[in-house]
Write a protein that holds these residues in place. Structure first.
Motif, PDB file in Angstrom:
ATOM      1  N   PHE A   1       0.835  -1.273  -0.050  1.00 27.36           N
ATOM      2  CA  PHE A   1       0.131   0.112  -0.125  1.00 27.36           C
ATOM      3  C   PHE A   1       0.863   1.237   0.125  1.00 27.36           C
ATOM      4  CE2 PHE A   1      -3.229  -2.818   1.994  1.00 27.36           C
ATOM      5  CZ  PHE A   1      -4.129  -2.836   0.831  1.00 27.36           C
ATOM      6  N   GLU A   2       2.021   1.122   0.015  1.00 27.99           N
ATOM      7  CA  GLU A   2       3.101   2.279   0.090  1.00 27.99           C
ATOM      8  C   GLU A   2       2.801   3.261  -1.174  1.00 27.99           C
ATOM      9  OE1 GLU A   2       7.673   3.308   1.030  1.00 27.99           O
ATOM     10  OE2 GLU A   2       7.097   1.497  -0.005  1.00 27.99           O
ATOM     11  N   ARG A   3       2.518   2.541  -2.317  1.00 27.14           N
ATOM     12  CA  ARG A   3       2.457   3.523  -3.621  1.00 27.14           C
ATOM     13  C   ARG A   3       0.886   3.827  -3.814  1.00 27.14           C
ATOM     14  NH1 ARG A   3       5.132  -0.701  -7.430  1.00 27.14           N
ATOM     15  NH2 ARG A   3       4.568  -1.984  -5.760  1.00 27.14           N
ATOM     16  N   HIS A   4       0.042   3.294  -3.038  1.00 24.77           N
ATOM     17  CA  HIS A   4      -1.433   3.629  -3.176  1.00 24.77           C
ATOM     18  C   HIS A   4      -2.105   4.247  -2.093  1.00 24.77           C
ATOM     19  CE1 HIS A   4      -0.919   0.502  -6.446  1.00 24.77           C
ATOM     20  NE2 HIS A   4      -0.465  -0.074  -5.713  1.00 24.77           N
ATOM     21  N   THR A   5      -1.526   5.090  -1.514  1.00 29.01           N
ATOM     22  CA  THR A   5      -2.051   5.633  -0.184  1.00 29.01           C
ATOM     23  C   THR A   5      -2.960   6.729  -0.589  1.00 29.01           C
ATOM     24  OG1 THR A   5      -0.030   7.133  -0.266  1.00 29.01           O
ATOM     25  CG2 THR A   5      -0.049   5.353   1.266  1.00 29.01           C
ATOM     26  N   ASP A   6      -3.007   7.278  -1.957  1.00 28.77           N
ATOM     27  CA  ASP A   6      -3.907   8.266  -2.293  1.00 28.77           C
ATOM     28  C   ASP A   6      -4.929   7.641  -2.874  1.00 28.77           C
ATOM     29  OD1 ASP A   6      -2.095  10.138  -1.648  1.00 28.77           O
ATOM     30  OD2 ASP A   6      -1.034  10.098  -3.475  1.00 28.77           O
ATOM     31  N   HIS A   7      -5.005   6.551  -3.025  1.00 30.11           N
ATOM     32  CA  HIS A   7      -6.344   5.744  -3.460  1.00 30.11           C
ATOM     33  C   HIS A   7      -7.609   6.048  -2.778  1.00 30.11           C
ATOM     34  CE1 HIS A   7      -9.178   2.673  -4.846  1.00 30.11           C
ATOM     35  NE2 HIS A   7      -8.687   2.751  -5.951  1.00 30.11           N
TER      36      HIS A   7
ATOM     37  N   ILE B   1      -8.229   3.438   0.120  1.00 30.74           N
ATOM     38  CA  ILE B   1      -7.300   3.148   1.171  1.00 30.74           C
ATOM     39  C   ILE B   1      -7.539   4.521   2.169  1.00 30.74           C
ATOM     40  CG2 ILE B   1      -4.858   3.266   1.909  1.00 30.74           C
ATOM     41  CD1 ILE B   1      -5.679   0.844   0.248  1.00 30.74           C
TER      42      ILE B   1
END
Length: 112
Positions: A29-35, A38
Motif C-alpha cells: 500500500f505504500e504506492r497506493h496511499t492516495d487511492h 485506502i
C-alpha cells in the motif's frame, strides 16, 4: 532431540509468517496511499475494529447476572474512553482499562 528441531522450525516458520502478514500490507500500500478506498479504510476501519472488540468484550467478559449487570466490564470500558479522550494515547488507555478490569475481577470489587 528431534522434537527440539521440530519445535524450533515451527516457531521459526510461525515468526516469519507473522512478520510477513504485518509487513506485506505496508509494502503493497505504500504506492497506493492516495487511492480513495485506502483513505476510506484508514479513516473508518480503526473505529469499526475498536467497536467490534468492545462489543465482543462486553458480551464475553461482563457478568450479566450480577446485581448491576455488566458493571464489571462497563467501568473499565468507561475508563478507557475517558483516558483516551483526555490523553489521546491508545496504549495508556488500553493499559488502564486492562488493569482496572483485572483489579475488579481479582479483588471482586463488583458484587456478583
Amino acid at each position: 532431540m528431534a522434537e527440539s528441531w521440530y519445535l524450533a522450525a515451527f516457531i521459526g516458520v510461525t515468526a516469519i509468517a507473522t512478520f510477513a502478514t504485518r509487513v506485506i500490507p505496508f509494502l503493497f500500500f505504500e504506492r497506493h496511499t492516495d487511492h480513495p478506498l485506502i483513505k476510506h479504510l484508514g479513516r473508518y476501519l480503526p473505529a469499526a475494529v475498536m467497536a467490534l472488540l468492545a462489543t465482543v468484550f462486553l458480551q464475553r467478559s461482563a457478568n450479566w447476572s450480577a446485581d448491576v449487570p455488566g458493571l464489571d466490564a462497563l467501568l473499565p470500558g468507561l475508563l478507557v474512553v475517558v483516558i483516551h479522550l483526555w490523553r489521546r494515547n491508545a496504549l495508556l488507555s488500553i493499559a488502564a482499562g486492562t488493569i482496572a478490569y483485572m483489579t475488579i475481577q481479582q479483588l471482586a470489587l463488583v458484587p456478583a
